[in-house]
Scaffold this motif. Sequence first.
Motif, mmCIF file in Angstrom:
data_model
loop_
_atom_site.group_PDB
_atom_site.id
_atom_site.type_symbol
_atom_site.label_atom_id
_atom_site.label_comp_id
_atom_site.label_asym_id
_atom_site.label_seq_id
_atom_site.Cartn_x
_atom_site.Cartn_y
_atom_site.Cartn_z
ATOM 1 N N ALA A 673 -40.922 91.566 50.138
ATOM 2 C CA ALA A 673 -41.854 92.411 50.876
ATOM 3 C C ALA A 673 -43.289 92.232 50.395
ATOM 4 O O ALA A 673 -44.231 92.174 51.196
ATOM 5 N N GLU A 674 -43.500 92.121 49.057
ATOM 6 C CA GLU A 674 -44.861 91.977 48.539
ATOM 7 C C GLU A 674 -45.453 90.646 48.973
ATOM 8 O O GLU A 674 -46.631 90.576 49.338
ATOM 9 N N ALA A 675 -44.604 89.590 48.948
ATOM 10 C CA ALA A 675 -45.094 88.290 49.402
ATOM 11 C C ALA A 675 -45.419 88.338 50.884
ATOM 12 O O ALA A 675 -46.396 87.737 51.346
ATOM 13 N N ALA A 676 -44.583 89.057 51.647
ATOM 14 C CA ALA A 676 -44.838 89.179 53.082
ATOM 15 C C ALA A 676 -46.154 89.887 53.343
ATOM 16 O O ALA A 676 -46.936 89.517 54.241
ATOM 17 N N ALA A 677 -46.446 90.936 52.551
ATOM 18 C CA ALA A 677 -47.706 91.666 52.722
ATOM 19 C C ALA A 677 -48.896 90.764 52.425
ATOM 20 O O ALA A 677 -49.908 90.766 53.146
ATOM 21 N N LEU A 678 -48.774 89.958 51.346
ATOM 22 C CA LEU A 678 -49.859 89.045 50.994
ATOM 23 C C LEU A 678 -50.025 87.961 52.050
ATOM 24 O O LEU A 678 -51.152 87.566 52.390
ATOM 25 N N THR A 679 -48.914 87.482 52.580
ATOM 26 C CA THR A 679 -48.993 86.475 53.640
ATOM 27 C C THR A 679 -49.745 87.019 54.849
ATOM 28 O O THR A 679 -50.608 86.351 55.442
ATOM 29 N N SER A 680 -49.400 88.245 55.201
ATOM 30 C CA SER A 680 -50.079 88.865 56.340
ATOM 31 C C SER A 680 -51.572 89.026 56.064
ATOM 32 O O SER A 680 -52.423 88.749 56.924
ATOM 33 N N LEU A 681 -51.888 89.499 54.834
ATOM 34 C CA LEU A 681 -53.301 89.657 54.459
ATOM 35 C C LEU A 681 -54.026 88.318 54.544
ATOM 36 O O LEU A 681 -55.139 88.219 55.097
ATOM 37 N N LEU A 682 -53.426 87.269 53.988
ATOM 38 C CA LEU A 682 -54.065 85.960 53.947
ATOM 39 C C LEU A 682 -54.275 85.398 55.346
ATOM 40 O O LEU A 682 -55.373 84.943 55.695
ATOM 41 N N ARG A 683 -53.243 85.469 56.162
ATOM 42 C CA ARG A 683 -53.343 84.861 57.487
ATOM 43 C C ARG A 683 -54.405 85.560 58.340
ATOM 44 O O ARG A 683 -55.255 84.908 58.971
ATOM 45 N N TYR A 684 -54.359 86.896 58.329
ATOM 46 C CA TYR A 684 -55.299 87.605 59.214
ATOM 47 C C TYR A 684 -56.715 87.655 58.626
ATOM 48 O O TYR A 684 -57.705 87.775 59.365
ATOM 49 N N VAL A 686 -58.027 85.021 57.096
ATOM 50 C CA VAL A 686 -58.535 83.727 57.534
ATOM 51 C C VAL A 686 -59.025 83.824 58.974
ATOM 52 O O VAL A 686 -60.125 83.330 59.320
ATOM 53 N N ARG A 687 -58.243 84.438 59.833
ATOM 54 C CA ARG A 687 -58.640 84.564 61.229
ATOM 55 C C ARG A 687 -59.962 85.365 61.348
ATOM 56 O O ARG A 687 -60.870 84.993 62.095
ATOM 57 N N ALA A 688 -60.044 86.473 60.607
ATOM 58 C CA ALA A 688 -61.223 87.338 60.724
ATOM 59 C C ALA A 688 -62.494 86.636 60.235
ATOM 60 O O ALA A 688 -63.540 86.642 60.923
ATOM 61 N N PHE A 689 -62.402 86.017 59.038
ATOM 62 C CA PHE A 689 -63.600 85.383 58.477
ATOM 63 C C PHE A 689 -63.973 84.118 59.237
ATOM 64 O O PHE A 689 -65.154 83.777 59.322
ATOM 65 N N ALA A 690 -62.993 83.406 59.797
ATOM 66 C CA ALA A 690 -63.284 82.168 60.521
ATOM 67 C C ALA A 690 -64.019 82.450 61.817
ATOM 68 O O ALA A 690 -64.720 81.557 62.337
ATOM 69 N N LEU A 691 -63.899 83.659 62.358
ATOM 70 C CA LEU A 691 -64.616 83.991 63.582
ATOM 71 C C LEU A 691 -66.112 84.173 63.322
ATOM 72 O O LEU A 691 -66.939 84.036 64.242
ATOM 73 N N GLU A 692 -66.481 84.467 62.051
ATOM 74 C CA GLU A 692 -67.876 84.710 61.719
ATOM 75 C C GLU A 692 -68.514 83.556 60.958
ATOM 76 O O GLU A 692 -69.732 83.430 60.915
#
Length: 848
Positions: A673-684, A686-692
């Motif tokens: 679960a902790e790895a899943a939370a970090l994966t979600s944080l990392l993926r989204y 990247v998406r958020a910062f790449a838009l700016e």
Amino acid sequence: MGVNAIGGGAALHLATQQRVARELVRATSLQEAGPGILAAIGEALGWDLAGLWELPPGDDALRWVAGWEARPGEAEEFWRLSRELRFRRGQPLPGRAWDTGEPMWRLDLGGDPHFPRLEAAAAAGLRVGLAIPVPIGAPDDVLAVMEFFARHGEAPELAMRELLAGFGDQLAQFLVRQRAEEAVRRSEALKTAILHSSLDCVVTMDHHGRIAEWNLAAEATFGRRREDVLGRELAEVLIPPRLRDRHRDGLRRYLETGEGAILGRRVELAALHADGHEIPIELTVVPLPGSNPPTFTGFLRDIEERRRAEEANRRLAAIVQTTDDAVGSMDLEGRVTSWNPGAERMYGYRADEIVGHSMRKLVPEDRQDETSYLIETLQRGHSVEGFETERIRADGARFSVLLTLNPITDATGALTGISVVGRDITERRRAEAAKEFLAAASAALDASLDPEQTLRTIVRTAVPELAELCIIDLLEEDGSIGRAAAAASRPELAAELEELRARFPLDPAGAHPVAQVLRTGEPMVLRDLSAPDVVEQVAQSDEHRAFMLRAGYRSAAVVAMWARGRTLGAISFLHVDSDRRYDPADLAFLQDLGARAAMALDNARLYAERSHIAGTLQRGLLPSALPEPPGVEVAWAYHPAREGMEVGGDFYDAFEAAGAWVFAVGDVCGKGAEAAALTSLLRYSVRAFALEHACPGQVLELVNGAMLREDLGERFATAVLARLDPSQRPARVGLAVAGHPTPIVVRASGEAVATAGRGTLLGVTEEVAIPAVEVFLDTGDCLVLYTDGVLDAGAPQRILTPEELAADLAGAGAQAAGALVDRVIATTTALADGPLRDDVAVLALRLV
């Protein structure tokens, strides 16, 4: 010449009777008299053949004695068969005459298909047969049977039958007299033999008290020769001085009154040896019937050794009667001759039910050769100790036994019988087998975490060691008894039983043993599944009842499958078409196995549920599909380390941002679960910062900061970003690598190179070094992004470098993106040579 073909009148008949009488007078046995009698009667009355059968005393069949033939040599086969045959009451032709006590005749022997010498009689031309019981009258008085045959003729006239009956009476008188004389001869010989060979002392005394007979045993026992004691007073020879007056008074009183204190009784006294010492004896005195003046016979036995033996025997008998071991004996033909209470308890037969019967009835069919082997071993003078085998109880159940066999010999050392001591070792063998079986079963049950495969493994594991048929009935969430899985020594039985369960589901409230066990949790043993009341309880339909009969249901044990506070179902073990039976003692072991099976099944269930949850969550962390920008062919693959493991940290993504396309591949430390939370944080992130931000390196630096602001403990991540504008040729690709394996460029020409170094891990320190690299892709070129599960697949034996992976992909130019992804996965699988050590994600971009 045939029956009634000649006359002759009274003179001929009288002459024949005289001739028969002469034969009987001269003969000393029926065998000696038989041929002459048959010839006299047959010649006088015109028969072609005649035979004589005797019923020996105590026998149950007529036996051939003699035959006669008017023309010798014409019926050899008929005589040969006659000599081999034995006729019992009611069997044609002599057996029927015996059975009725009346003459029996057949005018057409060929008309009786049961006549045992039919073909031989036909070959000899015989048509008419007559059997005369000897004597005519009550069947139980029949001593012999005469039979006569003719090749043609009519039924014998009454006069002839009466004449033959008269001959039979003559023969019967001879047999009665001959048997009586033989009995007398045997009796006299027996008396003489008994007297001289008796182990007991036989002493005869006349009315004066003098010794008249003194046998060999008396000589040996008292040390005095026969010739030295005959005529002497018995009191002086045998009786101790202190008892002589009592002896003489007793003799005098008997002569005066006819009464004696010890006559006809068995008493124990002391007798005098020639050397003066006293011998304890057992004495029986009887007056000789009809003697006048009276003569007395005394039977004396030295009982000193017997007393010691009797005491030893009493101790031994007490041991034999009270031991739990089965103690018995058998003769050399294998018939039981003795049987103790321990044997009654162990085998289930009372002594009166088994003594006299063959010991083979206790031996299973597949072990019958053992009896002959054991007897032969003992006949060679060897004992048999610690022989482990199996036997059959009275109820048909098979059990394990440890046998010790010893020879029983007579005084000469000749083998006369065999003692057999048996010990029931079923419990010991069961415990040993259970220990071995549970070890093997546990390994088999732990081999898979697939619920269906585990279910099948459980029932297959029980066959054939524990059962010939095994079935699991699962309990559903709503309380119904649902699907079933079966295995059998005969696979067709398992398939048919599963089909019957599907068609006729068990009623949870019913009387079926499975339903009872599921309701109560208590195990059950049904020793006899063939009993009508048990069949009615178990059979769920007419088809099920027919199946039970066809399969040969014998015995069953049913235990609940209980794990983690819930009942999963019940497992039934059945012996079918077998002499094995389940006992209550089996239940502890079977319950243990049922508990292990339930735990394995529940583990598989929980694993399947977790796998489903993990798969669902994993799919939520990864895009269900990736977009394909214009002019770009995109392919990807994701393989978790093990099916059903926890959620992994590898991810991939592709999205449009600020007029370009961003492709990302990352790997998060750990799983769950902790790895899943970090994966979600990392993926989204990247998406958020790449838009700016257009710079891939800057995007990863911002992601690193976001990770440090979270409480991630020891967790970190790696990532690679590729920013591509496919509208130009060659297309510029900006790359940023943070602690991640180096991307590989595969040119359309076939050249393949690793691009940039790994850089700094994300989420560890505030200061990160993230190499920024630019590459240019032309049409047909391909960029391959991947996680370290590819490079580490063969660890620790071999860890692949990015350069080695590039070399493996070299020469694959102008191939589709999907083909390159497949090639990377194939290389990874080959290196792993088994389950993957880590998750693997691969993303390929090819310009078209």
